[in-house]
Scaffold this active site. Sequence first.
Site, PDB file in Angstrom:
ATOM      1  N   SER A  30      -3.586   7.474  -0.802  1.00 47.58           N
ATOM      2  CA  SER A  30      -3.847   6.806   0.493  1.00 47.58           C
ATOM      3  C   SER A  30      -3.701   7.775   1.646  1.00 47.58           C
ATOM      4  CB  SER A  30      -2.820   5.696   0.755  1.00 47.58           C
ATOM      5  OG  SER A  30      -2.865   4.738  -0.226  1.00 47.58           O
ATOM      6  N   HIS A  61      -9.306   4.252   0.233  1.00 43.29           N
ATOM      7  CA  HIS A  61      -9.745   4.819  -1.050  1.00 43.29           C
ATOM      8  C   HIS A  61     -11.266   4.696  -1.161  1.00 43.29           C
ATOM      9  CE1 HIS A  61      -5.788   5.359  -3.073  1.00 43.29           C
ATOM     10  NE2 HIS A  61      -5.431   4.502  -2.147  1.00 43.29           N
ATOM     11  N   HIS A  83      -5.460   0.902  -8.755  1.00 42.02           N
ATOM     12  CA  HIS A  83      -4.050   0.524  -8.802  1.00 42.02           C
ATOM     13  C   HIS A  83      -3.908  -0.734  -9.646  1.00 42.02           C
ATOM     14  CE1 HIS A  83      -4.776   2.602  -4.977  1.00 42.02           C
ATOM     15  NE2 HIS A  83      -3.546   3.063  -5.080  1.00 42.02           N
ATOM     16  N   TYR A  85      -2.189  -3.244  -8.919  1.00 47.28           N
ATOM     17  CA  TYR A  85      -2.198  -4.460  -8.079  1.00 47.28           C
ATOM     18  C   TYR A  85      -3.608  -4.943  -7.739  1.00 47.28           C
ATOM     19  CZ  TYR A  85      -2.926  -1.263  -4.110  1.00 47.28           C
ATOM     20  OH  TYR A  85      -3.432  -0.310  -3.258  1.00 47.28           O
ATOM     21  N   GLU A  86      -4.632  -4.135  -8.012  1.00 46.95           N
ATOM     22  CA  GLU A  86      -5.997  -4.593  -7.736  1.00 46.95           C
ATOM     23  C   GLU A  86      -6.441  -5.649  -8.742  1.00 46.95           C
ATOM     24  OE1 GLU A  86      -8.720  -1.246  -6.290  1.00 46.95           O
ATOM     25  OE2 GLU A  86      -6.928  -0.137  -6.874  1.00 46.95           O
ATOM     26  N   ALA A 113       0.778   8.526  -1.466  1.00 42.10           N
ATOM     27  CA  ALA A 113       1.665   8.177  -0.362  1.00 42.10           C
ATOM     28  C   ALA A 113       2.826   7.417  -0.974  1.00 42.10           C
ATOM     29  CB  ALA A 113       0.920   7.298   0.631  1.00 42.10           C
ATOM     30  N   MET A 211       3.062   2.792  -5.672  1.00 45.37           N
ATOM     31  CA  MET A 211       2.322   1.833  -6.503  1.00 45.37           C
ATOM     32  C   MET A 211       1.249   2.515  -7.363  1.00 45.37           C
ATOM     33  SD  MET A 211       1.706  -0.966  -3.485  1.00 45.37           S
ATOM     34  CE  MET A 211       2.974  -1.273  -2.245  1.00 45.37           C
ATOM     35  N   SER A 212       1.385   3.816  -7.580  1.00 47.01           N
ATOM     36  CA  SER A 212       0.315   4.534  -8.291  1.00 47.01           C
ATOM     37  C   SER A 212       0.885   5.684  -9.128  1.00 47.01           C
ATOM     38  CB  SER A 212      -0.698   5.092  -7.277  1.00 47.01           C
ATOM     39  OG  SER A 212      -0.100   6.132  -6.522  1.00 47.01           O
ATOM     40  N   ASN A 235       6.766   6.856   4.814  1.00 47.48           N
ATOM     41  CA  ASN A 235       7.665   5.905   5.488  1.00 47.48           C
ATOM     42  C   ASN A 235       8.979   5.893   4.728  1.00 47.48           C
ATOM     43  OD1 ASN A 235       5.790   4.471   3.403  1.00 47.48           O
ATOM     44  ND2 ASN A 235       7.649   3.228   3.472  1.00 47.48           N
ATOM     45  N   HIS A 247       0.954  -0.789   6.223  1.00 46.41           N
ATOM     46  CA  HIS A 247      -0.041   0.132   5.670  1.00 46.41           C
ATOM     47  C   HIS A 247      -0.532   1.085   6.765  1.00 46.41           C
ATOM     48  CE1 HIS A 247      -2.830   1.598   2.691  1.00 46.41           C
ATOM     49  NE2 HIS A 247      -3.873   1.310   3.442  1.00 46.41           N
TER      50      HIS A 247
HETATM   51  N1  HPA Z   1       6.620   1.371  -1.247  1.00 47.39           N
HETATM   52  C1  HPA Z   1       5.652   1.364  -2.171  1.00 47.39           C
HETATM   53  N2  HPA Z   1       4.539   2.063  -2.047  1.00 47.39           N
HETATM   54  C2  HPA Z   1       4.381   2.821  -0.952  1.00 47.39           C
HETATM   55  C3  HPA Z   1       5.361   2.871   0.059  1.00 47.39           C
HETATM   56  C4  HPA Z   1       6.542   2.113  -0.098  1.00 47.39           C
HETATM   57  O1  HPA Z   1       7.455   2.099   0.736  1.00 47.39           O
HETATM   58  N3  HPA Z   1       4.890   3.714   1.033  1.00 47.39           N
HETATM   59  C5  HPA Z   1       3.673   4.162   0.591  1.00 47.39           C
HETATM   60  N4  HPA Z   1       3.361   3.619  -0.593  1.00 47.39           N
END
Ligand code: HPA
Length: 272
Positions: A30, A61, A83, A85-86, A113, A211-212, A235, A247
Amino acid sequence: MSIEYQRLCEAAKVAEEAIGRADTAIVLGSGLGDYGETLDDLKRVKYTDIPGFSASTAPGHAGELLSGVKNGKRVLVMSGRFHRYEGIAIRQLAVPVYVFRLLGVKTLILTNAAGGVNLAYQPGDLMLISDYINLTGDSPLTGPNIDEIGPRFPDMSNVFTERLRGIARQTAEEMGLALREGVYCWMPGPCYETPAEIRMIRLLGADAVGMSTVPDAMAARHAGMDVLGISCITNMAAGILDQPITHQEVLETGRRIQADFRALIDRILQRV
Ligand code: HPA
């Protein structure tokens, strides 16, 4: 030959005609998605034009395989990944990695990310992935093994190749770029985690959360590739700062450190 392997070969044939072969590939996370556009002699093919691929739905993406030349060397690029979650079948997460293997790829560079779980980290840090924790309870290798790709029970003792990590450390040092190193925890998403979950995974030994990447790494090791993983800490994970996670913040931090990130990848590519 298994029907699944035949399908992979068909996908690889279409991809090869469009973008060719290479021994190195990179998967872009991302906000890091447009690295491919910095390459020369770009060739591209949309996922939707490759049989057996799913469409990429996550924002940030692109959903294309690219190939291009950096410093005289051709590299394949997955611009936008799938991912869990998709909601696509879990085995689909392995397909692009297996297709890369059929296109000659021996070294796979994974980027993402991630949220910072380690309290010493800050948004904007880059982290070399030393190992992973899988808390989804899921695996893209679930189901019949594709024997032509790899063994039923692949070893995961050294997922992130020490030789490649050495190259990354040395490259970052020469650039004067701080590079953290730590454990990445794969969570299901798409909800960001709760503060209690983040406290839990810190106790378990995670330094970053996302998540990846883990399914890609599993598939790559299954297929016998060397893997390098780099997280962009976009973050701090949930509950660390007194603010919600968005996001937007993830994409903005990704953009902020894009120049450093690109320079690091450029130089690593010269050496692998
Ligand atoms: N959690 C999960 N996935 C992420 C995060 C997070 O804080 N930041 C970027 N992708």
